[in-house]
Scaffold this motif. Structure first.
Motif, PDB file in Angstrom:
ATOM      1  N   MET A  28       0.855  -1.177   0.000  1.00 15.85           N
ATOM      2  CA  MET A  28       0.000   0.000   0.000  1.00 15.85           C
ATOM      3  C   MET A  28       0.900   1.240   0.000  1.00 15.85           C
ATOM      4  O   MET A  28       1.897   1.286   0.704  1.00 15.85           O
ATOM      5  CB  MET A  28      -0.868  -0.025   1.270  1.00 15.85           C
ATOM      6  CG  MET A  28      -1.804   1.124   1.429  1.00 15.85           C
ATOM      7  SD  MET A  28      -2.754   1.010   2.972  1.00 15.85           S
ATOM      8  CE  MET A  28      -3.962  -0.215   2.511  1.00 15.85           C
ATOM      9  N   THR A  29       0.538   2.232  -0.786  1.00 17.89           N
ATOM     10  CA  THR A  29       1.310   3.466  -0.778  1.00 17.89           C
ATOM     11  C   THR A  29       0.858   4.337   0.400  1.00 17.89           C
ATOM     12  O   THR A  29      -0.224   4.121   0.969  1.00 17.89           O
ATOM     13  CB  THR A  29       1.116   4.263  -2.085  1.00 17.89           C
ATOM     14  OG1 THR A  29      -0.249   4.719  -2.141  1.00 17.89           O
ATOM     15  CG2 THR A  29       1.447   3.417  -3.308  1.00 17.89           C
ATOM     16  N   GLN A  30       1.668   5.328   0.722  1.00 17.63           N
ATOM     17  CA  GLN A  30       1.272   6.259   1.787  1.00 17.63           C
ATOM     18  C   GLN A  30       0.023   7.032   1.375  1.00 17.63           C
ATOM     19  O   GLN A  30      -0.825   7.349   2.218  1.00 17.63           O
ATOM     20  CB  GLN A  30       2.422   7.208   2.125  1.00 17.63           C
ATOM     21  CG  GLN A  30       3.553   6.512   2.851  1.00 17.63           C
ATOM     22  CD  GLN A  30       4.708   7.432   3.179  1.00 17.63           C
ATOM     23  OE1 GLN A  30       4.567   8.647   3.193  1.00 17.63           O
ATOM     24  NE2 GLN A  30       5.865   6.850   3.446  1.00 17.63           N
ATOM     25  N   ASN A  31      -0.116   7.291   0.096  1.00 20.54           N
ATOM     26  CA  ASN A  31      -1.318   7.968  -0.393  1.00 20.54           C
ATOM     27  C   ASN A  31      -2.554   7.086  -0.195  1.00 20.54           C
ATOM     28  O   ASN A  31      -3.618   7.580   0.195  1.00 20.54           O
ATOM     29  CB  ASN A  31      -1.151   8.359  -1.865  1.00 20.54           C
ATOM     30  CG  ASN A  31      -2.230   9.309  -2.309  1.00 20.54           C
ATOM     31  OD1 ASN A  31      -2.553  10.264  -1.613  1.00 20.54           O
ATOM     32  ND2 ASN A  31      -2.802   9.036  -3.480  1.00 20.54           N
ATOM     33  N   ASP A  32      -2.415   5.776  -0.481  1.00 18.80           N
ATOM     34  CA  ASP A  32      -3.528   4.841  -0.244  1.00 18.80           C
ATOM     35  C   ASP A  32      -3.916   4.849   1.230  1.00 18.80           C
ATOM     36  O   ASP A  32      -5.098   4.881   1.580  1.00 18.80           O
ATOM     37  CB  ASP A  32      -3.143   3.411  -0.637  1.00 18.80           C
ATOM     38  CG  ASP A  32      -2.924   3.219  -2.119  1.00 18.80           C
ATOM     39  OD1 ASP A  32      -3.430   4.029  -2.914  1.00 18.80           O
ATOM     40  OD2 ASP A  32      -2.218   2.238  -2.482  1.00 18.80           O
ATOM     41  N   LEU A  33      -2.904   4.808   2.095  1.00 19.24           N
ATOM     42  CA  LEU A  33      -3.157   4.787   3.539  1.00 19.24           C
ATOM     43  C   LEU A  33      -3.799   6.097   3.985  1.00 19.24           C
ATOM     44  O   LEU A  33      -4.712   6.091   4.817  1.00 19.24           O
ATOM     45  CB  LEU A  33      -1.856   4.515   4.301  1.00 19.24           C
ATOM     46  CG  LEU A  33      -1.964   4.279   5.802  1.00 19.24           C
ATOM     47  CD1 LEU A  33      -2.905   3.117   6.115  1.00 19.24           C
ATOM     48  CD2 LEU A  33      -0.577   4.009   6.392  1.00 19.24           C
ATOM     49  N   ALA A  34      -3.364   7.199   3.424  1.00 22.38           N
ATOM     50  CA  ALA A  34      -3.957   8.504   3.743  1.00 22.38           C
ATOM     51  C   ALA A  34      -5.439   8.532   3.364  1.00 22.38           C
ATOM     52  O   ALA A  34      -6.269   9.034   4.122  1.00 22.38           O
ATOM     53  CB  ALA A  34      -3.205   9.613   3.031  1.00 22.38           C
ATOM     54  N   THR A  35      -5.744   7.977   2.216  1.00 21.53           N
ATOM     55  CA  THR A  35      -7.135   7.932   1.759  1.00 21.53           C
ATOM     56  C   THR A  35      -7.990   7.085   2.697  1.00 21.53           C
ATOM     57  O   THR A  35      -9.103   7.473   3.062  1.00 21.53           O
ATOM     58  CB  THR A  35      -7.208   7.371   0.325  1.00 21.53           C
ATOM     59  OG1 THR A  35      -6.443   8.222  -0.538  1.00 21.53           O
ATOM     60  CG2 THR A  35      -8.634   7.289  -0.166  1.00 21.53           C
ATOM     61  N   LYS A  36      -7.457   5.939   3.131  1.00 14.08           N
ATOM     62  CA  LYS A  36      -8.214   5.033   4.009  1.00 14.08           C
ATOM     63  C   LYS A  36      -8.368   5.579   5.427  1.00 14.08           C
ATOM     64  O   LYS A  36      -9.354   5.269   6.100  1.00 14.08           O
ATOM     65  CB  LYS A  36      -7.537   3.660   4.076  1.00 14.08           C
ATOM     66  CG  LYS A  36      -7.698   2.834   2.818  1.00 14.08           C
ATOM     67  CD  LYS A  36      -7.122   1.449   3.001  1.00 14.08           C
ATOM     68  CE  LYS A  36      -8.174   0.590   3.668  1.00 14.08           C
ATOM     69  NZ  LYS A  36      -7.883  -0.838   3.592  1.00 14.08           N
TER      70      LYS A  36
END
Length: 119
Positions: A28-36
């Protein structure tokens, strides 16, 4: 840049959290984690790069998003860590001699009280 000089404990804590975050968010990218999580990417980047320590609320948000326990991310939520000699020693050695003596006296008084209540 921290507002105060980080203790050995704080530096170690950030390192452990960063390693744990990398492990539990694999793939998972940091952007994906930020979105979640709703946590800004810049804030997450600080956790991964050991520049900052996540608040308990953010640890919970990350754990919820990754479907894991908070202790899988942050050792402060692991009872075994908090009761470890290493955790105590890290704090104790940073105290002045006078404060170390106070801690020891307090612990001895607590032990006496505990043993008295058992009888």
């Amino acid at each position: 840049m921290p507002r105060h000089k980080l203790t050995t404990f704080e530096r170690s804590l950030r390192q452990i959290i960063a390693q744990n975050l990398k492990q539990v968010s694999q793939g998972m990218t940091q952007n994906d984690l930020a979105t979640k999580t709703g946590i800004p990417t810049s804030t997450l980047s600080g956790y991964f790069a050991q520049r900052s320590t996540p608040s308990p609320g953010n640890v919970q948000r990350i754990a919820d998003a990754l479907d894991c326990n908070k202790s899988a991310i942050d050792p402060r939520f692991n009872d075994a860590f908090l009761h470890s000699d290493a955790c105590f020693q890290t704090v104790f050695v940073q105290l002045s001699t006078e404060r170390q003596a106070s801690v020891l006296k307090f612990a001895q008084a607590q032990l006496i009280e505990q043993n008295t209540q058992r009888q």
